[in-house]
Design a protein around this motif. Structure first.
Motif, PDB file in Angstrom:
ATOM      1  N   THR A   1     -10.744 -12.444 -91.144  1.00 49.02           N
ATOM      2  CA  THR A   1     -11.273 -11.425 -91.365  1.00 49.02           C
ATOM      3  C   THR A   1     -12.592 -11.195 -90.594  1.00 49.02           C
ATOM      4  OG1 THR A   1     -10.382 -11.276 -93.938  1.00 49.02           O
ATOM      5  CG2 THR A   1     -12.245 -10.193 -93.429  1.00 49.02           C
ATOM      6  N   ARG A   2     -12.486 -10.079 -89.919  1.00 45.64           N
ATOM      7  CA  ARG A   2     -13.712  -9.553 -89.166  1.00 45.64           C
ATOM      8  C   ARG A   2     -13.443  -8.202 -88.920  1.00 45.64           C
ATOM      9  NH1 ARG A   2     -12.818 -13.172 -83.540  1.00 45.64           N
ATOM     10  NH2 ARG A   2     -13.884 -11.728 -82.804  1.00 45.64           N
ATOM     11  N   ILE A   3     -14.774  -7.734 -88.333  1.00 43.01           N
ATOM     12  CA  ILE A   3     -14.756  -6.412 -87.996  1.00 43.01           C
ATOM     13  C   ILE A   3     -13.629  -5.740 -87.083  1.00 43.01           C
ATOM     14  CG2 ILE A   3     -16.523  -6.528 -86.194  1.00 43.01           C
ATOM     15  CD1 ILE A   3     -16.085  -3.426 -88.920  1.00 43.01           C
ATOM     16  N   GLU A   4     -13.433  -6.397 -86.018  1.00 42.62           N
ATOM     17  CA  GLU A   4     -12.213  -6.240 -85.271  1.00 42.62           C
ATOM     18  C   GLU A   4     -10.871  -5.919 -85.882  1.00 42.62           C
ATOM     19  OE1 GLU A   4     -15.438  -8.436 -83.056  1.00 42.62           O
ATOM     20  OE2 GLU A   4     -14.402  -8.608 -84.863  1.00 42.62           O
TER      21      GLU A   4
ATOM     22  N   PRO B   1     -21.764  -9.589 -89.224  1.00 43.84           N
ATOM     23  CA  PRO B   1     -22.594 -10.392 -88.435  1.00 43.84           C
ATOM     24  C   PRO B   1     -22.231 -10.412 -86.879  1.00 43.84           C
ATOM     25  CG  PRO B   1     -21.228 -11.661 -89.708  1.00 43.84           C
ATOM     26  CD  PRO B   1     -21.023 -10.476 -90.232  1.00 43.84           C
ATOM     27  N   ASP B   2     -23.525 -10.404 -85.796  1.00 44.27           N
ATOM     28  CA  ASP B   2     -23.099 -10.476 -84.739  1.00 44.27           C
ATOM     29  C   ASP B   2     -23.031 -11.862 -84.386  1.00 44.27           C
ATOM     30  OD1 ASP B   2     -25.690 -11.003 -84.439  1.00 44.27           O
ATOM     31  OD2 ASP B   2     -26.323  -9.087 -83.397  1.00 44.27           O
ATOM     32  N   ALA B   3     -22.975 -12.139 -83.031  1.00 49.59           N
ATOM     33  CA  ALA B   3     -22.937 -13.369 -82.473  1.00 49.59           C
ATOM     34  C   ALA B   3     -24.338 -14.198 -82.759  1.00 49.59           C
ATOM     35  CB  ALA B   3     -23.019 -13.498 -80.918  1.00 49.59           C
ATOM     36  N   THR B   4     -25.228 -13.322 -82.973  1.00 50.81           N
ATOM     37  CA  THR B   4     -26.568 -14.133 -83.372  1.00 50.81           C
ATOM     38  C   THR B   4     -26.878 -14.395 -84.892  1.00 50.81           C
ATOM     39  OG1 THR B   4     -27.955 -12.191 -83.342  1.00 50.81           O
ATOM     40  CG2 THR B   4     -27.496 -13.273 -81.189  1.00 50.81           C
ATOM     41  N   GLU B   5     -25.975 -14.021 -85.716  1.00 55.68           N
ATOM     42  CA  GLU B   5     -25.892 -13.981 -87.208  1.00 55.68           C
ATOM     43  C   GLU B   5     -26.733 -12.899 -87.573  1.00 55.68           C
ATOM     44  OE1 GLU B   5     -24.184 -16.361 -89.312  1.00 55.68           O
ATOM     45  OE2 GLU B   5     -23.069 -16.721 -87.347  1.00 55.68           O
ATOM     46  N   THR B   6     -27.073 -11.894 -86.757  1.00 62.06           N
ATOM     47  CA  THR B   6     -27.864 -10.678 -87.397  1.00 62.06           C
ATOM     48  C   THR B   6     -26.646  -9.596 -87.880  1.00 62.06           C
ATOM     49  OG1 THR B   6     -29.489 -11.095 -85.830  1.00 62.06           O
ATOM     50  CG2 THR B   6     -29.270  -9.043 -86.744  1.00 62.06           C
ATOM     51  N   TRP B   7     -26.975  -9.011 -88.963  1.00 64.42           N
ATOM     52  CA  TRP B   7     -26.089  -8.139 -89.549  1.00 64.42           C
ATOM     53  C   TRP B   7     -26.509  -6.776 -88.819  1.00 64.42           C
ATOM     54  CZ3 TRP B   7     -22.346  -8.922 -93.142  1.00 64.42           C
ATOM     55  CH2 TRP B   7     -22.314  -9.888 -93.728  1.00 64.42           C
ATOM     56  N   VAL B   8     -25.106  -6.250 -88.370  1.00 65.13           N
ATOM     57  CA  VAL B   8     -25.282  -4.952 -87.660  1.00 65.13           C
ATOM     58  C   VAL B   8     -24.537  -3.975 -88.611  1.00 65.13           C
ATOM     59  CG1 VAL B   8     -24.215  -3.917 -85.405  1.00 65.13           C
ATOM     60  CG2 VAL B   8     -25.124  -6.219 -85.409  1.00 65.13           C
TER      61      VAL B   8
ATOM     62  N   GLY C   1     -24.137 -15.028 -97.512  1.00 63.28           N
ATOM     63  CA  GLY C   1     -23.765 -13.750 -97.430  1.00 63.28           C
ATOM     64  C   GLY C   1     -24.195 -12.762 -98.352  1.00 63.28           C
ATOM     65  N   LEU C   2     -23.858 -13.345 -99.680  1.00 64.13           N
ATOM     66  CA  LEU C   2     -24.063 -12.361-100.958  1.00 64.13           C
ATOM     67  C   LEU C   2     -25.809 -12.408-100.778  1.00 64.13           C
ATOM     68  CD1 LEU C   2     -21.752 -13.790-103.440  1.00 64.13           C
ATOM     69  CD2 LEU C   2     -21.563 -11.473-102.536  1.00 64.13           C
TER      70      LEU C   2
END
Length: 614
Positions: free
Chosen positions: A81-84, A39-46, A271-272
């Motif tokens: 836990t995050r993509i970074e 999820p990005d800053a706008t809660e949109t899945w990237v 999220g699921l």
């Protein structure tokens, strides 16, 4: 491929020789396949593919080389836990370094000890809060020559933002395109890849040295065992500072499945539902919470309540056929189809609708919870491992599943039971040793066998059952041995309002328990009892709540042996936390600390001993 045909040694010998090389291999195999979504800053899945993942990883790896990282030098990551987290962890190994993992809720002296004992020279921090912990220790701060921030701006010198690290990496790659390639090539399978500090229940954390062999072995063996499909989508929320979460990153490289990443625990259910994964790994408490939430939100009376009870009765009756992989009788098949449509399908929809199985690890899963999910057509596969054995020692494959066991050992790993019942483990994933602690290493690694401290038994087919921790067994004054984990597991599965359980009774006449309440479920209970305006402490000490818990405790005691039953319990006015020392950073209860903190409460449970104690 069948497990009996897998040659683990040959697989490792022919595999990429390091985690960094394994990452590059994965990119070459499936360059355009989805690697991660987040999820990005706008809660949109990237979504990003493996080619884009490599671009980012190479920039970060080159950035680490540009600021002076040398082979096997440690880089600490302190973040949720995050993509970074994932990208920088891959980058550390691609730069030839080793990752030191730190739970973001680690405090004070433990934080400083991990940084200094590991010899970490770079800290990758989620935010300024994590950097402040470093600054509290003059020794740790002096040792770390660079800090990299996920969130926030750097000064461009000692403190760099992630974007600034990438900028330095791009500059190095422009002048020396082969820098990261050479760093990967310089690292072999027996070099240090990861340092994970186990918090333990006493003393300072000890660093577990895991080499590249550990990760490469598990990646290639699990790929050949075909437990997870390359086309699968994983939902990953587990702490990556824990060996279980960290291991999943390497297994993904071996198999090639995709991962949706979101470490916010309060977003798991939503999220699921958004990403519809095929599998998710978690700790038992997550599955207990899901079950408790469903039970408490389901109608108990009326037509809907009767339908739900009927559906689960059908599910229970079907288990013996399904577990044996036998067809259901015609009438039962029809009944199960109706139960699924009316009840079970709604539960499946709540977890995304596409789940093939869940994996439970890090602690013993209640067979009652596992059976409840299975009745509804959701499989929870139990596994076993420790930080010292690289997370996955055994796994109960989806078929055939055996309730109560953690399955057989991975191909290439040996498990045996010592005379005193202790589980001993040997294999490529076993740690090199404890960092800077040869004496403790010698205590647990004897002739190549790791002494786990867990008590268990193997059946004729090699399926392992965990019974308790060797040092945790309690002995009542009547001479009966009691496994506190069993008592605690039964209570957690039977009392839906409970969050934490601490069984006590060593040297006492009977067993008692200290309980804390799950805040979300407690709030629902309070709303139904006109207590919504009261705080947690006040609600937990109310006689009305105690009556509710007593009713559930009676059901729990019915599942225990007579000498294991809980005669008395106390509800604590606050949940146990890392800050008060009651739990470790990975949320394991420190029994000794808790019983000392609440010594007066424990004593009150034995002021007047029940006549039916033993």
């Amino acid at each position: 491929m069948g497990a009996s045909t897998i040659d683990a040694d040959a697989l490792v010998a022919s595999a990429p020789p390091s985690a960094g090389a394994l990452f590059r291999w994965r990119v070459e195999q499936t360059p355009k396949k989805e690697a991660f979504r987040y999820p990005d800053a706008t809660e949109t899945w990237v979504s990003i593919d493996w080619t884009e993942t490599r671009r980012r990883v190479d920039e970060y790896a080159a950035g680490l080389l540009a600021i002076g990282l040398k082979p096997e030098e440690r880089v600490a990551i302190s973040s949720n836990t995050r993509i970074e987290w994932i990208l920088t962890d891959y980058a550390i190994n691609c730069a030839g370094g080793a990752t030191t993992t730190i739970y973001p809720n680690t405090q004070g002296k433990d934080f400083a000890h991990i940084v200094t004992d590991s010899g970490s020279v770079v800290l990758i921090a989620e935010n300024a809060e994590q950097v402040a912990k470093l600054d509290e220790s003059a020794e740790a701060s002096a040792q770390v020559h660079h800090v990299v921030l996920f969130d926030g701006e750097g000064d461009g010198e000692r403190v760099l933002s992630l974007a600034q690290l990438a900028e330095r990496g791009r500059a190095l790659l422009a002048s020396d395109p082969g820098a990261v390639d050479r760093a990967i090539a310089a690292i072999g399978i027996d070099h240090l890849a990861t340092l994970i500090y186990t918090s333990g229940t006493t003393g300072l954390p000890k660093g577990v040295e895991l080499t590249h062999r550990c990760w490469v072995y598990q990646a290639v063996v699990l790929r050949e065992m075909e437990l997870i499909s390359p086309s699968a989508l994983q939902y990953l929320w587990l702490p990556l500072s824990h060996v279980f979460g960290k291991d999943l990153l390497t297994i993904q490289l071996g198999i090639g499945f995709s991962t949706a990443v979101d470490g916010r625990i309060d977003h798991i259910v939503s999220g699921l539902g958004e990403v519809h994964p095929n599998f998710m790994c978690g700790a038992p408490r997550i599955f207990e919470k899901v079950r408790a939430a469903v039970l408490l939100s389901s109608p108990q009376d009326g037509l809907k309540g009767r339908i739900a009870r009927w559906a689960f009765a059908v599910g229970r009756a079907s288990r013996e056929y399904r577990l044996a992989d036998k067809p259901l009788p015609v009438a039962m098949r029809l009944a199960y189809s109706i139960a699924d449509r009316l009840v079970f399908s709604k539960l499946k929809d709540r977890v995304g609708g596409n789940v093939d199985f869940f994996v439970s690890g890090s602690a013993k899963l209640s067979s009652q919870v596992q059976a409840w999910f299975y009745s509804a057509g959701l499989m929870v596969v139990e596994g076993y491992g420790l930080t010292e054995t690289g997370a996955v020692t055994c796994v109960n494959l989806p078929l055939p599943i055996r309730f109560g066991t953690v399955g057989p050992a991975l191909v290439g790993t040996e498990v045996k039971i010592a005379e005193d019942g202790e589980i001993l483990i040997k294999g490529p994933a076993v740690m090199r040793g404890y960092h800077n602690d040869p004496e403790r290493t010698a205590e647990v690694l004897v002739d190549g066998w790791f002494h786990s401290g867990d008590i268990g038994k193997l059946d004729a087919d090699g399926f392992l059952t965990i019974t308790d921790r060797k040092k945790d067994l309690m002995k009542t004054s009547g001479g009966k041995y009691v496994a506190p984990a069993k008592v605690e597991g039964v209570i957690a599965a039977s009392v839906p309002y409970v969050s934490q359980v601490v069984a006590v009774g060593d040297g006492r006449k009977y067993i008692s328990a200290l309980l804390t309440m799950d805040r979300d479920n407690l709030a629902k209970w309070a709303a139904r009892h006109d207590m919504a305006d009261r705080d947690y402490a006040e609600i937990t000490q109310s006689p009305e709540l105690r009556k509710t818990i007593e009713r559930f405790m009676g059901a729990a005691n019915g599942k225990l042996e007579r000498w294991e039953t809980v005669k008395r319990f106390a509800i604590l006015p606050a949940e146990l936390s890392v800050d008060d020392g009651g739990v470790t950073p990975n949320m394991k209860i420190r029994r000794k600390v808790v019983t000392e903190q609440y010594a007066e409460v424990v004593e009150s449970l034995y002021d007047e001993e029940p006549v039916d104690s033993e």
